[in-house]
Scaffold this motif. Structure first.
Motif, PDB file in Angstrom:
ATOM      1  N   VAL A 124      25.192 -33.203   5.389  1.00 56.48           N
ATOM      2  CA  VAL A 124      26.151 -32.780   6.419  1.00 56.48           C
ATOM      3  C   VAL A 124      25.399 -32.335   7.672  1.00 56.48           C
ATOM      4  O   VAL A 124      25.795 -32.648   8.797  1.00 56.48           O
ATOM      5  N   PHE A 125      24.281 -31.609   7.473  1.00 55.67           N
ATOM      6  CA  PHE A 125      23.460 -31.207   8.620  1.00 55.67           C
ATOM      7  C   PHE A 125      22.912 -32.426   9.346  1.00 55.67           C
ATOM      8  O   PHE A 125      22.929 -32.495  10.579  1.00 55.67           O
ATOM      9  N   LEU A 126      22.454 -33.400   8.567  1.00 55.89           N
ATOM     10  CA  LEU A 126      21.886 -34.611   9.166  1.00 55.89           C
ATOM     11  C   LEU A 126      22.951 -35.361   9.956  1.00 55.89           C
ATOM     12  O   LEU A 126      22.728 -35.796  11.091  1.00 55.89           O
ATOM     13  N   ARG A 127      24.125 -35.481   9.360  1.00 56.35           N
ATOM     14  CA  ARG A 127      25.212 -36.182  10.050  1.00 56.35           C
ATOM     15  C   ARG A 127      25.614 -35.431  11.308  1.00 56.35           C
ATOM     16  O   ARG A 127      25.892 -36.035  12.353  1.00 56.35           O
ATOM     17  N   GLY A 128      25.641 -34.105  11.225  1.00 62.34           N
ATOM     18  CA  GLY A 128      25.980 -33.294  12.392  1.00 62.34           C
ATOM     19  C   GLY A 128      24.999 -33.533  13.528  1.00 62.34           C
ATOM     20  O   GLY A 128      25.389 -33.647  14.692  1.00 62.34           O
ATOM     21  N   SER A 129      23.727 -33.629  13.142  1.00 59.55           N
ATOM     22  CA  SER A 129      22.697 -33.907  14.139  1.00 59.55           C
ATOM     23  C   SER A 129      22.924 -35.265  14.794  1.00 59.55           C
ATOM     24  O   SER A 129      22.816 -35.403  16.018  1.00 59.55           O
ATOM     25  N   LEU A 130      23.273 -36.256  13.968  1.00 56.30           N
ATOM     26  CA  LEU A 130      23.535 -37.599  14.507  1.00 56.30           C
ATOM     27  C   LEU A 130      24.764 -37.617  15.407  1.00 56.30           C
ATOM     28  O   LEU A 130      24.888 -38.451  16.297  1.00 56.30           O
ATOM     29  N   GLN A 131      25.681 -36.685  15.154  1.00 61.78           N
ATOM     30  CA  GLN A 131      26.891 -36.607  15.973  1.00 61.78           C
ATOM     31  C   GLN A 131      26.677 -35.769  17.228  1.00 61.78           C
ATOM     32  O   GLN A 131      27.607 -35.555  18.010  1.00 61.78           O
ATOM     33  N   GLY A 132      25.456 -35.252  17.395  1.00 62.93           N
ATOM     34  CA  GLY A 132      25.170 -34.441  18.565  1.00 62.93           C
ATOM     35  C   GLY A 132      25.583 -32.986  18.426  1.00 62.93           C
ATOM     36  O   GLY A 132      25.614 -32.247  19.406  1.00 62.93           O
ATOM     37  N   GLN A 133      25.907 -32.566  17.213  1.00 57.43           N
ATOM     38  CA  GLN A 133      26.278 -31.165  16.987  1.00 57.43           C
ATOM     39  C   GLN A 133      25.039 -30.280  16.938  1.00 57.43           C
ATOM     40  O   GLN A 133      23.986 -30.701  16.486  1.00 57.43           O
ATOM     41  N   SER A 134      25.213 -29.033  17.378  1.00 61.03           N
ATOM     42  CA  SER A 134      24.114 -28.085  17.210  1.00 61.03           C
ATOM     43  C   SER A 134      24.107 -27.590  15.768  1.00 61.03           C
ATOM     44  O   SER A 134      25.088 -27.740  15.039  1.00 61.03           O
ATOM     45  N   LEU A 135      23.006 -26.984  15.384  1.00 60.07           N
ATOM     46  CA  LEU A 135      22.887 -26.456  14.029  1.00 60.07           C
ATOM     47  C   LEU A 135      23.987 -25.435  13.756  1.00 60.07           C
ATOM     48  O   LEU A 135      24.601 -25.421  12.695  1.00 60.07           O
ATOM     49  N   ALA A 136      24.239 -24.574  14.747  1.00 55.78           N
ATOM     50  CA  ALA A 136      25.248 -23.528  14.579  1.00 55.78           C
ATOM     51  C   ALA A 136      26.632 -24.132  14.378  1.00 55.78           C
ATOM     52  O   ALA A 136      27.417 -23.648  13.563  1.00 55.78           O
ATOM     53  N   GLU A 137      26.923 -25.181  15.122  1.00 59.25           N
ATOM     54  CA  GLU A 137      28.227 -25.837  14.994  1.00 59.25           C
ATOM     55  C   GLU A 137      28.408 -26.414  13.590  1.00 59.25           C
ATOM     56  O   GLU A 137      29.472 -26.291  12.980  1.00 59.25           O
ATOM     57  N   THR A 138      27.348 -27.044  13.086  1.00 62.33           N
ATOM     58  CA  THR A 138      27.436 -27.637  11.751  1.00 62.33           C
ATOM     59  C   THR A 138      27.588 -26.560  10.682  1.00 62.33           C
ATOM     60  O   THR A 138      28.369 -26.708   9.743  1.00 62.33           O
ATOM     61  N   MET A 139      26.860 -25.461  10.855  1.00 61.33           N
ATOM     62  CA  MET A 139      26.970 -24.379   9.872  1.00 61.33           C
ATOM     63  C   MET A 139      28.371 -23.798   9.866  1.00 61.33           C
ATOM     64  O   MET A 139      28.929 -23.472   8.816  1.00 61.33           O
ATOM     65  N   GLU A 140      28.952 -23.687  11.053  1.00 53.48           N
ATOM     66  CA  GLU A 140      30.310 -23.179  11.165  1.00 53.48           C
ATOM     67  C   GLU A 140      31.285 -24.116  10.464  1.00 53.48           C
ATOM     68  O   GLU A 140      32.203 -23.686   9.763  1.00 53.48           O
ATOM     69  N   GLN A 141      31.056 -25.420  10.637  1.00 49.86           N
ATOM     70  CA  GLN A 141      31.914 -26.424  10.005  1.00 49.86           C
ATOM     71  C   GLN A 141      31.811 -26.341   8.484  1.00 49.86           C
ATOM     72  O   GLN A 141      32.818 -26.384   7.779  1.00 49.86           O
ATOM     73  N   GLN A 201      30.951 -23.753   6.735  1.00 45.69           N
ATOM     74  CA  GLN A 201      31.601 -22.509   6.315  1.00 45.69           C
ATOM     75  C   GLN A 201      33.111 -22.696   6.223  1.00 45.69           C
ATOM     76  O   GLN A 201      33.751 -22.295   5.255  1.00 45.69           O
ATOM     77  N   ARG A 202      33.655 -23.366   7.230  1.00 50.33           N
ATOM     78  CA  ARG A 202      35.100 -23.589   7.274  1.00 50.33           C
ATOM     79  C   ARG A 202      35.553 -24.454   6.103  1.00 50.33           C
ATOM     80  O   ARG A 202      36.616 -24.234   5.527  1.00 50.33           O
ATOM     81  N   GLU A 203      34.714 -25.422   5.751  1.00 50.92           N
ATOM     82  CA  GLU A 203      35.096 -26.367   4.707  1.00 50.92           C
ATOM     83  C   GLU A 203      34.801 -25.870   3.301  1.00 50.92           C
ATOM     84  O   GLU A 203      35.155 -26.517   2.326  1.00 50.92           O
ATOM     85  N   THR A 204      34.133 -24.725   3.174  1.00 53.27           N
ATOM     86  CA  THR A 204      33.789 -24.242   1.835  1.00 53.27           C
ATOM     87  C   THR A 204      34.431 -22.900   1.524  1.00 53.27           C
ATOM     88  O   THR A 204      34.080 -22.258   0.551  1.00 53.27           O
ATOM     89  N   THR A 205      35.366 -22.471   2.352  1.00 52.37           N
ATOM     90  CA  THR A 205      36.108 -21.256   2.025  1.00 52.37           C
ATOM     91  C   THR A 205      37.596 -21.567   2.105  1.00 52.37           C
ATOM     92  O   THR A 205      38.007 -22.546   2.713  1.00 52.37           O
ATOM     93  N   ILE A 206      38.386 -20.710   1.476  1.00 51.85           N
ATOM     94  CA  ILE A 206      39.828 -20.920   1.416  1.00 51.85           C
ATOM     95  C   ILE A 206      40.518 -19.931   2.338  1.00 51.85           C
ATOM     96  O   ILE A 206      40.241 -18.742   2.297  1.00 51.85           O
ATOM     97  N   ASP A 207      41.431 -20.428   3.147  1.00 50.03           N
ATOM     98  CA  ASP A 207      42.244 -19.555   3.993  1.00 50.03           C
ATOM     99  C   ASP A 207      43.363 -18.960   3.130  1.00 50.03           C
ATOM    100  O   ASP A 207      44.206 -19.696   2.615  1.00 50.03           O
ATOM    101  N   PRO A 208      43.379 -17.628   2.963  1.00 50.24           N
ATOM    102  CA  PRO A 208      44.377 -17.031   2.066  1.00 50.24           C
ATOM    103  C   PRO A 208      45.810 -17.175   2.564  1.00 50.24           C
ATOM    104  O   PRO A 208      46.751 -16.917   1.826  1.00 50.24           O
TER     105      PRO A 208
END
Lengths: 163, 250
Positions: free
Chosen positions: A75-92, A94-101
């Motif tokens: 996912v980090f590698l793909r984010g890099s290929l998409q031009g995302q920063s490391l922080a943006e990918t980490m945020e993504q 985080q969003r995809e691995t937690t549940i909104d109550p």
């Protein structure tokens, strides 16, 4: 021959997964570079992780590296290929691995519901006491006193007409 | 844990649940012609009870069933009714009780169950997830539907996944108080209070069925008495009575 995985990371340019490991016999740190080919900003990270982990050349080295971790690195590698920063990918991630109550899972389609269930299953399996465990007890009873001194659940501070 | 008042004397001789096939000719594995059929009439028999599960998707209803049934966990998917059926045998007060647990098979996504799901149910286990507020907020919808179809059956409120947030066991949940429902804090993952939950649900179902059966028996007896009185009035002057009688309802 047994390999002890120490660290696993991703190199963005040129794309590769890098494993720091020890040979069980020698005890010496070594580095294994596993080039990533045929992976683009549109690729499926789960499938890519599976392919790498099952690759005959890399399989024995990656035995101790979880599929989940490899998937994250992709996912980090793909984010890099998409031009995302490391922080943006980490945020993504985080969003995809937690549940909104507050998210009503009843309203999701099969695929999205399965994603959420898979996330919850991770914690479930981590906490699960299995029948095969030596300390397993079938009937576990714990008393949780319910008296008026307990604090009200904040979930009940909404409108009293809600029920 | 809130104490549930049930007739004394109930006990469980066998702590390990076991699967017993009810009436070998019914829902036999491999007998596909019977797969779509559900015998709802059998719930009138004294030794059969039906317990239904309600609650949002992913609150852990099936995981709770699996934890209770362990090796006996053999769900039967009945797509015709969009439900999953679990069979279990329990001993209550020395009697063998055949329990059918009904679980949804994704139908809860529509937040409404077909009427047949509720038909002749003797108890309800209603589950929410202590990590997801929405599953608690949606209880009102589930409870309203339950009471529409089954106004009086016992309903147990279940707070699942306490292993994920043990602090939630320190909270008051007003939904339980508002409707006077027993509240169980449980964890399908580590097994906390799961066995007690299901065994108590079985006892409540049996007790409910017994009390409602007594009522039905009384109603039938009254009807029988009424018929006898009618007959006597119709033939007050007959010297020789009509010896034939209509058969008593079974």
């Amino acid at each position: 021959m047994k390999y002890i995985a120490k660290k696993c990371g991703v190199r963005f340019q040129p794309p590769a997964m890098i494993l720091i490991y020890e040979n069980e016999a020698e005890g010496k740190s070594r580095q294994r570079i596993m080039p990533v080919r045929n992976f683009s900003k549109f690729s499926d990270c789960t499938r890519a992780a599976e392919q790498l982990k099952n690759n005959p050349r890399h399989k024995s080295y990656l035995e101790q590296v979880s599929l989940k971790q490899l998937e994250k690195l992709f996912v980090f590698l793909r984010g890099s290929l998409q031009g995302q920063s490391l922080a943006e990918t980490m945020e993504q991630i985080q969003r995809e691995t937690t549940i909104d109550p507050e998210e009503d899972l009843n309203k999701l389609d099969d695929k999205e519901l399965a994603k959420r269930k898979s996330i919850m299953d991770e914690l479930f399996e981590k906490n699960q006491k299995r029948k095969d465990d030596p300390s397993f007890v079938y009937d576990v009873e714990v008393e949780f006193p319910q008296d008026e001194q307990l604090q009200s659940c904040s979930w009940d501070t909404a409108s009293v007409d809600e029920f | 844990m809130k104490t549930v008042t049930v007739t004394e004397g109930f006990h469980y001789g066998d702590k390990t649940p076991r699967l017993t096939l009810v009436h070998g000719h019914e829902l036999m594995a491999g007998d596909r012609s019977k797969q779509g059929e559900l015998d709802q009439e059998k719930y009138d028999a004294h030794e059969n009870v039906k317990i239904i599960c309600l609650g949002d998707s992913a609150v852990g209803k099936s995981k709770l069933m699996e934890r209770f049934l362990m090796d006996g966990f053999q769900p039967q998917q009945l797509s015709t009714y969009a439900l999953t059926l679990y069979k279990h045998t329990a001993t209550v007060d020395g009697k063998t009780i055949l329990v059918d647990f009904w679980d949804t098979a994704g139908q809860e996504r529509f937040q409404s169950m077909h009427a047949s799901y509720y038909h002749k149910a003797h108890a309800c286990i209603m589950v929410f997830d202590v990590q997801r507020k929405i599953t608690y907020k949606n209880l009102g919808t589930w409870y309203a539907e339950l009471r529409e179809f089954r106004p009086e059956i016992p309903c147990i409120l279940v707070a699942n996944k306490i292993d994920a947030d043990i602090q939630m066991t320190q909270k008051n949940f007003s939904f339980a108080k508002k409707f006077s429902l027993p509240l169980y804090f449980v964890s399908a993952a580590d097994g906390t209070n799961v066995v007690k939950l299901f065994n108590d649900a079985i006892r409540l179902a049996v007790a409910y069925k017994k009390s409602s059966q007594d009522f039905m028996d009384e109603v039938l007896q009254e009807l029988e008495n009424f018929k006898l009185e009618q007959k006597e009035e119709d033939t007050p002057d007959q010297e020789q009575g009509d010896m034939s009688k209509s058969p008593s309802p079974s």
